[in-house]
Design a protein around this motif. Sequence first.
Motif, PDB file in Angstrom:
ATOM      1  N   UNK A 157       9.824 -46.665 -21.671  1.00 32.13           N
ATOM      2  CA  UNK A 157      10.566 -47.222 -20.650  1.00 32.13           C
ATOM      3  C   UNK A 157      10.186 -48.308 -20.053  1.00 32.13           C
ATOM      4  N   UNK A 158       9.191 -48.988 -20.500  1.00 36.02           N
ATOM      5  CA  UNK A 158       8.433 -50.253 -20.168  1.00 36.02           C
ATOM      6  C   UNK A 158       8.054 -50.219 -18.730  1.00 36.02           C
ATOM      7  N   UNK A 159       7.698 -49.206 -18.125  1.00 36.88           N
ATOM      8  CA  UNK A 159       6.965 -48.852 -17.046  1.00 36.88           C
ATOM      9  C   UNK A 159       5.566 -49.667 -17.065  1.00 36.88           C
ATOM     10  N   UNK A 160       5.414 -50.863 -16.707  1.00 33.36           N
ATOM     11  CA  UNK A 160       4.182 -51.750 -17.137  1.00 33.36           C
ATOM     12  C   UNK A 160       3.094 -51.610 -16.090  1.00 33.36           C
ATOM     13  N   UNK A 163       1.669 -48.073 -10.982  1.00 39.11           N
ATOM     14  CA  UNK A 163       2.545 -47.770  -9.786  1.00 39.11           C
ATOM     15  C   UNK A 163       3.996 -47.366 -10.447  1.00 39.11           C
ATOM     16  N   UNK A 164       4.546 -48.035 -11.243  1.00 36.96           N
ATOM     17  CA  UNK A 164       5.909 -47.670 -11.764  1.00 36.96           C
ATOM     18  C   UNK A 164       5.867 -46.529 -12.593  1.00 36.96           C
ATOM     19  N   UNK A 165       4.880 -46.292 -13.231  1.00 36.58           N
ATOM     20  CA  UNK A 165       4.506 -44.873 -14.078  1.00 36.58           C
ATOM     21  C   UNK A 165       4.483 -43.615 -13.053  1.00 36.58           C
ATOM     22  N   UNK A 166       3.696 -43.818 -11.839  1.00 30.67           N
ATOM     23  CA  UNK A 166       3.428 -42.880 -11.206  1.00 30.67           C
ATOM     24  C   UNK A 166       5.063 -42.396 -10.540  1.00 30.67           C
ATOM     25  N   UNK A 167       5.852 -43.436 -10.088  1.00 27.19           N
ATOM     26  CA  UNK A 167       7.123 -43.198  -9.645  1.00 27.19           C
ATOM     27  C   UNK A 167       7.916 -42.731 -10.626  1.00 27.19           C
ATOM     28  N   UNK A 168       7.969 -43.225 -12.070  1.00 27.87           N
ATOM     29  CA  UNK A 168       8.735 -42.404 -12.840  1.00 27.87           C
ATOM     30  C   UNK A 168       8.393 -41.076 -13.368  1.00 27.87           C
ATOM     31  N   UNK A 169       7.053 -40.805 -13.193  1.00 28.37           N
ATOM     32  CA  UNK A 169       6.841 -39.292 -13.450  1.00 28.37           C
ATOM     33  C   UNK A 169       7.211 -38.480 -12.175  1.00 28.37           C
ATOM     34  N   UNK A 204      15.931 -45.966 -14.631  1.00 20.94           N
ATOM     35  CA  UNK A 204      16.195 -44.527 -15.167  1.00 20.94           C
ATOM     36  C   UNK A 204      17.792 -44.375 -15.451  1.00 20.94           C
ATOM     37  N   UNK A 205      18.234 -44.535 -14.293  1.00 22.18           N
ATOM     38  CA  UNK A 205      19.788 -44.143 -14.474  1.00 22.18           C
ATOM     39  C   UNK A 205      20.518 -44.996 -15.585  1.00 22.18           C
ATOM     40  N   UNK A 206      20.470 -46.005 -15.322  1.00 19.89           N
ATOM     41  CA  UNK A 206      21.022 -47.155 -16.716  1.00 19.89           C
ATOM     42  C   UNK A 206      20.650 -46.468 -17.757  1.00 19.89           C
TER      43      UNK A 206
END
Length: 326
Positions: A157-160, A163-169, A204-206
């Motif tokens: 999902x291109x969580x690069x 920080x973004x990976x942590x929030x995504x998980x 994620x919603x999109x």
Amino acid sequence: ELLLIILKTCGWRLREDDPSALRDIIKLTQQSTKRVNDRGVAAGEKEGDARLQVLLDKIFDLKNNKRRKTASEDLDKRIQPLKSWLAKFSDRGNVELQVGLEDFMNVSSKGRWWLTGAAWSTKGSAASTDVRVPRKNEQSGQGPRAPDNLMYLATEMRMNTALRKSIFCVIMGANDYLDAYEKILRLKLSTVQAREVIRVLIHCCSAEEAFNPYYGYLANKLCSSHRTHKFTTQLVYWDLFKRIESDVTSRKATNLALLLAQLITSYSVSLSIFKVVDFDKLGKVASIFFYAAFRKILDAKENVLVSVFSRIGNSIELSSLRDGIW
């Protein structure tokens, strides 16, 4: 005793806010005092006389607007500058650094990472891989690491960033929106880092095949808890309106429209978010977006509709928005 405690605690506020109630209290107290004096007081009740006199003194002070400086009031006055100074930091987010005893014990090998500009090394210690880097890649409720499938999906999902990976998980691995909200709080993000939460959520919603109300409930909870999330939501949608015809598909537009409609009908976001839109020049994808959004909004209950549209009804600055909507 209860009356004395009430007057000591909020007597002056009562005098300012409701003088008539204070007059009633004084009148009742004077009547009670007169009855006590008429009956006389037994010899062993001198302490009661003293307490009654304290109460009468307090009442007369309130009646005559006479303030007597107490030790607690003097202390409050002295610490007021400190309270004012601390208030400046009240809306800067949680800035606590998780510095443990092990960090202090291993200063010689790891350095003082909690000091700005200090050197920090992960070499020279077997436990160096366990060092907590505050607010960067903490994950709560998932153990020390997120599941591999979520980390793989985050990469897809291109969580690069970490920080973004942590929030995504956290968002994708939670049991429900309340669980996700609590885990996001445990990440202890700074105000700047917290802006990524809404951006990841909207991304994620999109990407969903069909709209999932879970994202709306979580976004509503976030926006109602802190203005940072509400402002970030507005900025993300304004950016979306600029590029909606170039790189947004109909499916993504529909998902994001339903998410925004859910936020509007839950009063997390106002219709004023549409003030940057020129409704006379909508393209194909934009038309799909606003059709889905307003259809969802108009399905709400009548009292919700009244509240939603009344929020933009009296503003002169939003007159062009009202004309565009009508």
